[in-house]
Design a protein around this motif. Structure first.
Motif, short mmCIF file in Angstrom:
data_model
loop_
_atom_site.label_atom_id
_atom_site.label_comp_id
_atom_site.label_asym_id
_atom_site.label_seq_id
_atom_site.Cartn_x
_atom_site.Cartn_y
_atom_site.Cartn_z
N ALA A 19 5.60 -3.34 -7.01
CA ALA A 19 4.64 -4.13 -6.24
C ALA A 19 4.59 -3.56 -4.82
N PHE A 20 3.47 -3.75 -4.14
CA PHE A 20 3.30 -3.18 -2.81
C PHE A 20 3.01 -4.27 -1.80
N THR A 21 3.86 -4.35 -0.78
CA THR A 21 3.63 -5.32 0.27
C THR A 21 2.48 -4.85 1.14
N ASN A 22 1.80 -5.76 1.74
CA ASN A 22 0.68 -5.50 2.65
C ASN A 22 -0.55 -4.92 1.98
N VAL A 23 -0.57 -4.83 0.63
CA VAL A 23 -1.75 -4.34 -0.07
C VAL A 23 -2.32 -5.47 -0.91
N GLU A 24 -3.61 -5.72 -0.73
CA GLU A 24 -4.33 -6.70 -1.54
C GLU A 24 -5.36 -5.96 -2.36
N PHE A 25 -5.44 -6.28 -3.64
CA PHE A 25 -6.43 -5.67 -4.51
C PHE A 25 -7.44 -6.76 -4.82
N GLN A 26 -8.69 -6.57 -4.36
CA GLN A 26 -9.67 -7.64 -4.43
C GLN A 26 -10.96 -7.19 -5.11
N LEU A 27 -11.62 -8.15 -5.75
CA LEU A 27 -13.00 -7.91 -6.18
C LEU A 27 -13.84 -7.72 -4.92
N THR A 28 -14.88 -6.94 -5.02
CA THR A 28 -15.72 -6.67 -3.85
C THR A 28 -16.22 -7.97 -3.22
N ARG A 29 -16.65 -8.91 -4.03
CA ARG A 29 -17.19 -10.17 -3.48
C ARG A 29 -16.12 -10.95 -2.71
N GLU A 30 -14.85 -10.87 -3.14
CA GLU A 30 -13.77 -11.52 -2.41
C GLU A 30 -13.56 -10.84 -1.06
N PHE A 31 -13.60 -9.52 -1.07
CA PHE A 31 -13.44 -8.78 0.18
C PHE A 31 -14.56 -9.12 1.16
N LEU A 32 -15.78 -9.18 0.67
CA LEU A 32 -16.93 -9.45 1.54
C LEU A 32 -16.90 -10.85 2.15
N ALA A 33 -16.11 -11.75 1.60
CA ALA A 33 -15.98 -13.10 2.16
C ALA A 33 -15.08 -13.13 3.39
N ASP A 34 -14.35 -12.06 3.65
CA ASP A 34 -13.45 -11.98 4.80
C ASP A 34 -14.16 -11.27 5.95
N GLU A 35 -14.75 -12.05 6.83
CA GLU A 35 -15.60 -11.50 7.90
C GLU A 35 -14.83 -10.54 8.83
N GLY A 102 2.27 6.22 5.49
CA GLY A 102 2.30 6.06 4.05
C GLY A 102 1.30 5.06 3.50
N ILE A 103 0.35 4.65 4.30
CA ILE A 103 -0.61 3.64 3.88
C ILE A 103 -1.50 4.16 2.75
N ALA A 104 -2.00 5.38 2.86
CA ALA A 104 -2.86 5.93 1.80
C ALA A 104 -2.09 5.98 0.48
N THR A 105 -0.84 6.38 0.53
CA THR A 105 -0.01 6.43 -0.68
C THR A 105 0.14 5.04 -1.29
N LYS A 106 0.41 4.04 -0.45
CA LYS A 106 0.53 2.67 -0.95
C LYS A 106 -0.76 2.20 -1.60
N SER A 137 1.62 13.39 -5.73
CA SER A 137 2.82 12.56 -5.55
C SER A 137 2.61 11.16 -6.13
N CYS A 138 1.36 10.76 -6.31
CA CYS A 138 1.04 9.46 -6.89
C CYS A 138 0.82 9.52 -8.40
N GLY A 139 0.91 10.73 -8.97
CA GLY A 139 0.78 10.86 -10.42
C GLY A 139 -0.51 11.48 -10.91
N PHE A 140 -1.37 11.93 -10.00
CA PHE A 140 -2.62 12.58 -10.41
C PHE A 140 -2.37 14.03 -10.74
N GLN A 141 -3.19 14.56 -11.61
CA GLN A 141 -3.18 15.98 -11.94
C GLN A 141 -4.57 16.55 -11.68
N VAL A 142 -4.61 17.78 -11.21
CA VAL A 142 -5.90 18.46 -11.02
C VAL A 142 -6.45 18.80 -12.40
N VAL A 143 -7.71 18.45 -12.62
CA VAL A 143 -8.35 18.74 -13.91
C VAL A 143 -9.54 19.68 -13.74
N GLY A 144 -9.86 20.07 -12.52
CA GLY A 144 -10.95 21.03 -12.33
C GLY A 144 -11.50 21.02 -10.93
#
Length: 149
Positions: A19-35, A102-106, A137-144
């Motif tokens: 789990a990641f502290t300080n990260v919220e994963f939101q539906l777009t409409r939920e995000f847009l409700a936060d002015e 490390g914010i982008a990584t999180k 480092s996050c688990g992605f592989q180059v595919v092209g």
């Protein structure tokens, strides 16, 4: 304009344990409700994207926004996800004064965790080669590489 090569990346999300502290994963409409978050988000869009028209063209496809907040609760990074079947990470942006923490990584790892929880088969993205270490480092592989037209 940068001549840096872009690469296509893909990851199969599997890890739901972390789990990641300080990260919220939101539906777009939920995000847009936060002015306050939207105001900071649009400031980042305005200052961080070279091609505003490209950003505006993908926005209607964005289903989720992963948001990182600083100790005061202010948005300091975000990641956009389009999700037809597999997920596509469209933008990862961190406030200039918050970079190097490390914010982008999180944000990327939290997105992979959420994709695993939702049984998404693959997460894809296209990014500059200079960010290869981050994504691998996050688990992605180059595919092209994109084909020049």
């Amino acid at each position: 304009m940068s001549t840096e090569a872009e690469l296509h990346y893909m990851a199969k999300p599997t890890d739901v344990a972390m789990a990641f502290t300080n990260v919220e994963f939101q539906l777009t409409r939920e995000f847009l409700a936060d002015e306050a978050a939207c105001k900071l988000f649009w400031e980042l869009v305005d200052t961080q994207f070279r091609t505003r028209s490209k950003f505006l063209s993908i926005w209607p496809c964005v289903s989720y926004v992963a948001v990182h907040r600083d100790a005061d609760g202010l948005l300091d990074g975000f990641l956009l996800v389009s999700s037809p079947v597999n997920w596509q990470i469209d933008y990862v942006t961190v406030r200039p004064d918050s970079r190097g923490q490390g914010i982008a990584t999180k944000l990327v790892r939290a997105t992979l965790r959420e994709a695993a929880l939702q049984h998404v088969p693959y997460v894809m993205l296209t990014s500059n080669e200079s960010l290869r270490m981050l994504y691998e480092s996050c688990g992605f592989q180059v595919v092209g590489q994109p084909v020049a037209v």
